[in-house]
Write a protein that holds these residues in place. Sequence first.
Motif, PDB file in Angstrom:
ATOM      1  N   ASN A   1       1.780  -4.199   2.908  1.00 33.75           N
ATOM      2  CA  ASN A   1       1.519  -4.799   4.664  1.00 33.75           C
ATOM      3  C   ASN A   1       0.483  -4.079   5.704  1.00 33.75           C
ATOM      4  OD1 ASN A   1       2.098  -6.634   6.645  1.00 33.75           O
ATOM      5  ND2 ASN A   1       3.138  -4.983   8.492  1.00 33.75           N
TER       6      ASN A   1
ATOM      7  N   ALA B   1      -2.877  -5.576   3.211  1.00 31.90           N
ATOM      8  CA  ALA B   1      -2.965  -7.125   3.589  1.00 31.90           C
ATOM      9  C   ALA B   1      -1.616  -7.252   4.799  1.00 31.90           C
ATOM     10  CB  ALA B   1      -3.135  -7.565   2.061  1.00 31.90           C
ATOM     11  N   PRO B   2      -1.716  -7.409   5.669  1.00 28.49           N
ATOM     12  CA  PRO B   2      -1.564  -7.360   6.784  1.00 28.49           C
ATOM     13  C   PRO B   2      -0.500  -9.709   6.995  1.00 28.49           C
ATOM     14  CG  PRO B   2      -3.347  -6.653   7.451  1.00 28.49           C
ATOM     15  CD  PRO B   2      -3.073  -6.388   6.247  1.00 28.49           C
ATOM     16  N   GLN B   3      -1.831 -10.085   7.285  1.00 27.29           N
ATOM     17  CA  GLN B   3      -2.245 -11.515   7.236  1.00 27.29           C
ATOM     18  C   GLN B   3      -1.122 -12.225   5.662  1.00 27.29           C
ATOM     19  OE1 GLN B   3      -2.421 -11.885  10.112  1.00 27.29           O
ATOM     20  NE2 GLN B   3      -3.862 -13.858   9.935  1.00 27.29           N
ATOM     21  N   LYS B   4      -1.495 -11.809   4.380  1.00 27.08           N
ATOM     22  CA  LYS B   4      -0.756 -12.017   3.441  1.00 27.08           C
ATOM     23  C   LYS B   4       0.417 -12.269   3.436  1.00 27.08           C
ATOM     24  CE  LYS B   4      -4.977 -12.524   0.143  1.00 27.08           C
ATOM     25  NZ  LYS B   4      -5.249 -12.222  -0.742  1.00 27.08           N
ATOM     26  N   CYS B   5       1.380 -10.836   4.054  1.00 28.12           N
ATOM     27  CA  CYS B   5       2.489 -10.154   4.122  1.00 28.12           C
ATOM     28  C   CYS B   5       2.833 -11.468   5.157  1.00 28.12           C
ATOM     29  CB  CYS B   5       2.764  -8.522   4.173  1.00 28.12           C
ATOM     30  SG  CYS B   5       1.781  -7.166   2.585  1.00 28.12           S
ATOM     31  N   LYS B   6       2.288 -11.499   6.124  1.00 31.06           N
ATOM     32  CA  LYS B   6       2.948 -12.337   6.591  1.00 31.06           C
ATOM     33  C   LYS B   6       3.954 -14.093   5.982  1.00 31.06           C
ATOM     34  CE  LYS B   6       2.235 -13.876  11.679  1.00 31.06           C
ATOM     35  NZ  LYS B   6       1.370 -13.785  12.952  1.00 31.06           N
ATOM     36  N   VAL B   7       2.530 -14.289   5.562  1.00 28.43           N
ATOM     37  CA  VAL B   7       2.244 -15.985   4.777  1.00 28.43           C
ATOM     38  C   VAL B   7       3.771 -15.168   3.809  1.00 28.43           C
ATOM     39  CG1 VAL B   7       1.493 -17.198   3.668  1.00 28.43           C
ATOM     40  CG2 VAL B   7       0.077 -16.590   4.992  1.00 28.43           C
TER      41      VAL B   7
END
Length: 143
Positions: A49, A52-58
Amino acid sequence: TSTTLGCIFITPLIAKLALGILVPVHAMGILISTCQIVLLPVVAGVCLNAIAPQKCKVAGRFSPVIGVIAGLLNIGASVTKCEAPIRAAGLSLQSACIALRLIGGLIGYYSARALSYEERICRTLAIETAMKSSAFGYVVASL
Protein backbone atom coordinates in the motif's frame (compact mmCIF):
# COMPACT_ATOMS: atom_id res chain seq x y z
CA THR A 1 -3.69 -3.07 14.85
CA SER A 2 -3.04 -3.88 18.46
CA THR A 3 -5.34 -6.92 18.36
CA THR A 4 -3.47 -8.37 15.38
CA LEU A 5 -0.14 -7.90 17.08
CA GLY A 6 -1.56 -9.11 20.38
CA CYS A 7 -2.83 -12.37 18.88
CA ILE A 8 0.66 -13.22 17.67
CA PHE A 9 1.98 -13.39 21.21
CA ILE A 10 -1.17 -14.12 23.22
CA THR A 11 -2.28 -17.16 21.19
CA PRO A 12 0.80 -19.28 21.97
CA LEU A 13 0.62 -18.22 25.61
CA ILE A 14 -3.06 -19.11 25.95
CA ALA A 15 -2.54 -22.40 24.13
CA LYS A 16 0.35 -23.29 26.45
CA LEU A 17 -1.54 -22.32 29.60
CA ALA A 18 -4.97 -23.70 28.65
CA LEU A 19 -4.03 -26.78 26.64
CA GLY A 20 -0.56 -27.51 27.97
CA ILE A 21 -2.05 -29.35 30.94
CA LEU A 22 -3.86 -31.84 28.70
CA VAL A 23 -1.60 -32.17 25.66
CA PRO A 24 1.92 -31.08 24.77
CA VAL A 25 1.88 -27.62 23.19
CA HIS A 26 4.69 -26.36 20.98
CA ALA A 27 4.39 -22.65 21.82
CA MET A 28 7.35 -21.60 19.65
CA GLY A 29 5.81 -23.43 16.68
CA ILE A 30 2.52 -21.62 17.26
CA LEU A 31 4.38 -18.30 17.48
CA ILE A 32 6.22 -18.95 14.20
CA SER A 33 3.05 -20.13 12.44
CA THR A 34 1.12 -17.13 13.73
CA CYS A 35 3.79 -14.80 12.38
CA GLN A 36 3.58 -16.54 9.00
CA ILE A 37 -0.22 -16.50 8.88
CA VAL A 38 -0.92 -13.12 10.47
CA LEU A 39 2.11 -10.85 10.62
CA LEU A 40 3.72 -11.45 7.21
CA PRO A 41 0.53 -10.80 5.20
CA VAL A 42 -0.19 -7.64 7.20
CA VAL A 43 3.36 -6.32 6.73
CA ALA A 44 3.24 -7.22 3.02
CA GLY A 45 -0.08 -5.38 2.64
CA VAL A 46 1.19 -2.27 4.41
CA CYS A 47 4.34 -2.25 2.26
CA LEU A 48 2.41 -2.74 -0.97
CA ASN A 49 0.00 0.00 0.00
CA ALA A 50 2.92 2.35 0.64
CA ILE A 51 4.52 1.51 -2.71
CA ALA A 52 1.42 1.38 -4.92
CA PRO A 53 -1.62 2.88 -3.14
CA GLN A 54 -3.73 3.28 -6.29
CA LYS A 55 -3.29 -0.33 -7.33
CA CYS A 56 -4.03 -1.47 -3.80
CA LYS A 57 -7.21 0.60 -3.81
CA VAL A 58 -8.37 -1.19 -6.97
CA ALA A 59 -7.34 -4.59 -5.58
CA GLY A 60 -9.13 -3.76 -2.31
CA ARG A 61 -12.48 -4.15 -4.03
CA PHE A 62 -11.73 -7.80 -4.73
CA SER A 63 -9.75 -8.63 -1.60
CA PRO A 64 -12.63 -9.91 0.55
CA VAL A 65 -13.74 -12.42 -2.08
CA ILE A 66 -10.18 -13.50 -2.80
CA GLY A 67 -9.55 -13.86 0.94
CA VAL A 68 -12.55 -16.13 1.42
CA ILE A 69 -11.64 -18.25 -1.60
CA ALA A 70 -8.00 -18.50 -0.51
CA GLY A 71 -9.10 -19.48 3.00
CA LEU A 72 -11.40 -22.19 1.68
CA LEU A 73 -8.69 -23.55 -0.62
CA ASN A 74 -6.18 -23.52 2.23
CA ILE A 75 -8.51 -25.38 4.56
CA GLY A 76 -9.59 -27.77 1.80
CA ALA A 77 -6.01 -28.62 0.87
CA SER A 78 -5.11 -29.12 4.52
CA VAL A 79 -8.10 -31.34 5.19
CA THR A 80 -7.32 -33.60 2.25
CA LYS A 81 -3.97 -34.44 3.86
CA CYS A 82 -5.69 -35.91 6.89
CA GLU A 83 -8.95 -37.11 5.37
CA ALA A 84 -8.85 -40.61 6.87
CA PRO A 85 -8.58 -39.52 10.53
CA ILE A 86 -11.27 -36.89 9.95
CA ARG A 87 -13.65 -39.52 8.59
CA ALA A 88 -12.76 -41.88 11.42
CA ALA A 89 -13.47 -39.19 14.03
CA GLY A 90 -17.00 -38.91 12.69
CA LEU A 91 -19.77 -36.66 13.86
CA SER A 92 -18.06 -35.50 17.06
CA LEU A 93 -15.24 -33.83 15.11
CA GLN A 94 -17.60 -32.40 12.51
CA SER A 95 -19.80 -30.98 15.26
CA ALA A 96 -16.80 -29.38 16.94
CA CYS A 97 -15.70 -27.79 13.64
CA ILE A 98 -19.17 -26.43 12.97
CA ALA A 99 -19.40 -25.14 16.55
CA LEU A 100 -15.99 -23.41 16.22
CA ARG A 101 -17.09 -21.54 13.11
CA LEU A 102 -20.56 -20.78 14.40
CA ILE A 103 -19.43 -19.56 17.82
CA GLY A 104 -16.56 -17.55 16.29
CA GLY A 105 -18.92 -15.91 13.84
CA LEU A 106 -21.52 -15.13 16.48
CA ILE A 107 -18.95 -13.67 18.86
CA GLY A 108 -17.50 -11.57 16.05
CA TYR A 109 -20.91 -10.29 14.98
CA TYR A 110 -22.32 -9.54 18.41
CA SER A 111 -19.09 -8.02 19.71
CA ALA A 112 -19.15 -5.49 16.89
CA ARG A 113 -22.88 -4.98 17.40
CA ALA A 114 -22.37 -4.31 21.12
CA LEU A 115 -19.82 -1.65 20.17
CA SER A 116 -22.45 0.00 17.89
CA TYR A 117 -20.75 -0.72 14.57
CA GLU A 118 -22.87 -0.59 11.43
CA GLU A 119 -24.39 -3.81 10.09
CA ARG A 120 -21.87 -4.18 7.26
CA ILE A 121 -18.94 -4.15 9.71
CA CYS A 122 -20.71 -6.61 12.03
CA ARG A 123 -21.23 -9.08 9.16
CA THR A 124 -17.68 -8.64 7.88
CA LEU A 125 -16.27 -9.29 11.34
CA ALA A 126 -18.47 -12.37 11.72
CA ILE A 127 -17.29 -13.82 8.40
CA GLU A 128 -13.64 -13.02 9.05
CA THR A 129 -13.76 -14.46 12.55
CA ALA A 130 -15.52 -17.64 11.46
CA MET A 131 -13.22 -18.24 8.48
CA LYS A 132 -9.93 -17.40 10.13
CA SER A 133 -10.67 -19.36 13.27
CA SER A 134 -10.94 -22.47 11.12
CA ALA A 135 -7.72 -21.92 9.22
CA PHE A 136 -5.80 -20.93 12.30
CA GLY A 137 -7.30 -23.80 14.29
CA TYR A 138 -5.99 -26.25 11.72
CA VAL A 139 -2.49 -24.77 11.87
CA VAL A 140 -2.41 -24.91 15.67
CA ALA A 141 -3.76 -28.48 15.69
CA SER A 142 -1.20 -29.64 13.13
CA LEU A 143 1.82 -28.53 15.20
